[in-house]
Scaffold this active site. Structure first.
Site, mmCIF file in Angstrom:
data_model
loop_
_atom_site.group_PDB
_atom_site.id
_atom_site.type_symbol
_atom_site.label_atom_id
_atom_site.label_comp_id
_atom_site.label_asym_id
_atom_site.label_seq_id
_atom_site.Cartn_x
_atom_site.Cartn_y
_atom_site.Cartn_z
ATOM 1 N N CYS A 120 55.465 75.078 74.662
ATOM 2 C CA CYS A 120 56.279 73.990 74.104
ATOM 3 C C CYS A 120 55.496 72.833 73.492
ATOM 4 O O CYS A 120 55.601 72.563 72.296
ATOM 5 C CB CYS A 120 57.201 73.446 75.193
ATOM 6 S SG CYS A 120 58.286 74.684 75.936
ATOM 7 N N HIS A 176 59.224 66.276 75.049
ATOM 8 C CA HIS A 176 58.100 67.003 75.662
ATOM 9 C C HIS A 176 56.748 66.684 75.030
ATOM 10 O O HIS A 176 55.880 67.551 74.914
ATOM 11 C CB HIS A 176 58.346 68.514 75.640
ATOM 12 C CG HIS A 176 57.633 69.221 76.764
ATOM 13 N ND1 HIS A 176 57.602 70.586 76.901
ATOM 14 C CD2 HIS A 176 56.902 68.733 77.815
ATOM 15 C CE1 HIS A 176 56.909 70.920 77.969
ATOM 16 N NE2 HIS A 176 56.471 69.807 78.543
#
Length: 598
Positions: A120, A176
């Site tokens: 990610c 993130h």
């Protein structure tokens, strides 16, 4: 924008090797193609049922689009899916129904040689900076919730550059990229508004996340504050879509808009509203069934976003880009078949992504682009489309690939550094000797130059996981498709054009090519910055922050600490000065001759 240096040209694979590889591939992949064809037929049949039943209902009215005159700059809509596998889209033969994605891709340009990162944070950081991980210090793993780490503040982000040329910038979904300081938050990195989560995953309904036992908190933000008003059990995919619709309903379509929609789906935990399971009762694998329901919900969400773009007058001047952030995770329902490997690995299944561009502004609509494209390329491409400027002293790793996509021209990109992770050295048998004295093959690294791909170290789980909808193939893997890594091996070479499924390792056959790619790795490594991967900070615990995941590093604490440090230093100086005076006083006293001095 060109990378820091160009690659050496490499010789093509010999005709004999092509023929030899082709025979091997034909035997190994024939069964896979028959499976794919069966699934394609099933998908087409289901698509007819879908239209008849009308199960994908729009949440906004479909009506003619209003005029959009007033800006020559296009609206830029970037939609990022999470953990969607390469095979998990209808037009790649999946049994999962994605009619919206199929239609948008068919009317746009499918990117069939498109690469991202295997996890990610790296993909998101490269999208928003246009730089490889080795140039941001994020080479290793992801940013953990408890780490005092974030995207380096000295990197100009894509939304910051777009704001310079008049764009309104909005982000909805998963960030993130770190949050330990307020300066790391999305609204401080170029976004006018932010609605979404800060962490890598969490519950789709409650929006809570536990990083470890006793370290749990709420993770949904409205700009810089916890969005407690949304602690009401709304499924995140639908909630984020509603926010996108609100943004479009209130924004002037004559003013340029950048909208970054980073959906949580289809990342674990595997959760979906009940009605999306309707067409997947026959899938025996429970994780695959849940994953399929989640992806159908995501497909519907993108349908509703597209309708909103049309309804509110944006569509005719919009460029819609769709991408997954990495490969699928088979243990969590995803599928990268027939590619090798999974999320978290540098095999093709971890880094080759679903991607397409849809826009009325495209010149070559309804085409397939097989030119090399990487997620770093969106940064210079979107800035160029926005009529922005990139400073000459900023060295990017991405290229402007708009003409490649829109007009079918050759890609300016000839190589991709997938990564160099100096911390990840799990290949016990790797060595400088195995790397011909050029490279330590214990280090996890991967690079693509033209047709060639080289991997060193431990690239990660290397199996080919077949479609899990078919119970007769076994619960986990098809034994005929499994290859165990050779003991002691720490280097692999593949011709990806001839062998996209990475079945034929050519490292021993072409040592000259191996050496050239190792030298290229070494060249890249000379430009790398130190890895940023600090230990966890106990102050990050949400219990110390009102039950919310959020910035815990307080600037005022730093000032207080620095003041205390200064005070301590002054005390030490005074103490040392007193000692020096005392010593001087003692040294001025003459000793009596009868008193021993030694």
């Amino acid at each position: 924008m060109a990378p820091r240096d160009s690659a050496e040209p490499l010789p093509p694979l010999s005709p004999q090797a092509w023929a030899w590889s082709g025979k091997f591939l034909a035997m190994g992949a024939l069964a896979g193609f028959s499976v794919l064809s069966l699934l394609t037929y099933g998908y087409l049949c289901w698509g007819q049922d879908l239209e008849e039943e009308g199960s994908l209902k729009a949440q906004v009215d479909e009506r003619p689009e209003a005029g959009t005159a007033g800006t020559s700059q296009p609206h830029l809509i970037f939609i990022l899916a999470d953990d969607q596998g390469f095979r998990d889209v209808g037009y790649h033969g999946s049994e999962i129904k994605t009619p919206t994605l199929d239609k948008l891709a068919a009317e746009g340009v499918k990117l069939e040689n498109y690469y991202v990162q295997p996890i990610c944070t790296p993909s998101r950081s490269q999208f928003i900076t246009g730089k490889y991980q080795i140039h941001t210090g994020l080479q290793h793993s992801i940013i953990r919730p408890t780490q005092p780490n974030c995207l380096p503040l000295d990197n100009a982000t894509l939304p910051q550059k777009l704001k310079e040329v008049g764009y309104s910038t909005h982000m909805v979904g998963k960030w993130h990229l770190g949050f330990y300081r307020k300066d790391c938050m999305p609204t401080k990195r170029g976004f006018d508004t932010f609605f979404g989560s800060l962490l890598g995953s969490g519950d789709y309904y409650t929006h809570y996340k536990c990083d470890s036992p006793g370290v749990c908190g709420y993770d949904l933000y409205e700009n810089d504050n916890a969005a407690w008003d949304y602690d009401n059990g709304i499924y995140s995919t639908q909630m984020y879509t509603q926010r996108v619709q609100q943004i479009l309903a209130t924004h002037d379509p004559t003013k340029p808009l950048f909208l970054y929609v980073a959906y949580q789906a289809v990342h674990s935990p595997l959760q979906a509203p009940g009605r999306y399971f309707e067409h997947y009762r026959s899938i025996i694998n429970i994780n695959r069934r849940r994953y399929a329901a989640m992806l159908s919900c995501l497909d519907e969400a993108i349908h509703n976003v597209t309708l909103a773009l049309k309804r509110y007058g944006f569509y005719n001047n919009s460029i819609i880009i769709y991408s997954s952030d990495n490969g699928g995770q088979p243990t969590a329902g995803g599928s990268n078949w027939p590619l090798r490997g999974s999320k978290g690995t540098y095999w093709e299944g971890g880094i080759r992504a679903v991607g397409f561009v849809h826009s009325p502004l495209l010149k070559n609509k309804g085409t397939v682009c097989k030119e090399l494209v990487h997620i770093t390329d969106w940064y210079p491409t979107l800035i160029s489309l926005a009529e922005g400027q990139i400073d000459e002293d900023i060295q990017l790793d991405g290229y402007d690939i708009w003409e490649t996509i829109s007009e079918g021209l050759r890609s300016p990109r000839v190589d991709i550094l997938h990564n160099i992770d100096p911390i990840y050295t799990k290949a016990k048998n790797g060595s400088w000797a195995a790397g011909y004295g050029i490279w330590n093959t214990a280090i996890q690294s991967a690079i693509r130059v033209q047709h060639w791909k080289l991997l060193t170290g431990n690239p990660g789980y290397s199996d080919w996981v077949p479609p899990q909808a078919f119970s007769n193939l076994g619960p986990n893997r098809w034994h005929n498709e499994r290859i165990t890594l050779s003991t002691g091996k720490s280097i692999w070479l593949f011709n990806i054009t001839a062998d996209p499924y990475e079945r034929v390792d050519l490292s021993s056959r072409y040592p000259g090519i191996v050496k050239k790619l190792l030298r290229r790795l070494s060249q890249f490594n000379k430009t790398a910055v130190p890895v940023r991967y600090p230990p966890k900070d106990p102050r990050s615990n949400p219990r110390l922050n009102g039950g919310v995941w959020g910035p815990w590093y307080k600037e005022e604490n730093k000032k207080k600490k620095s003041n205390k440090t200064k005070a301590k230093k002054m005390q030490k100086k005074k103490s040392k000065a007193r000692m020096r005076k005392q010593l001087a006083a003692h040294s001025s006293i003459k000793c009596h001759p009868s008193v021993a001095t030694g």
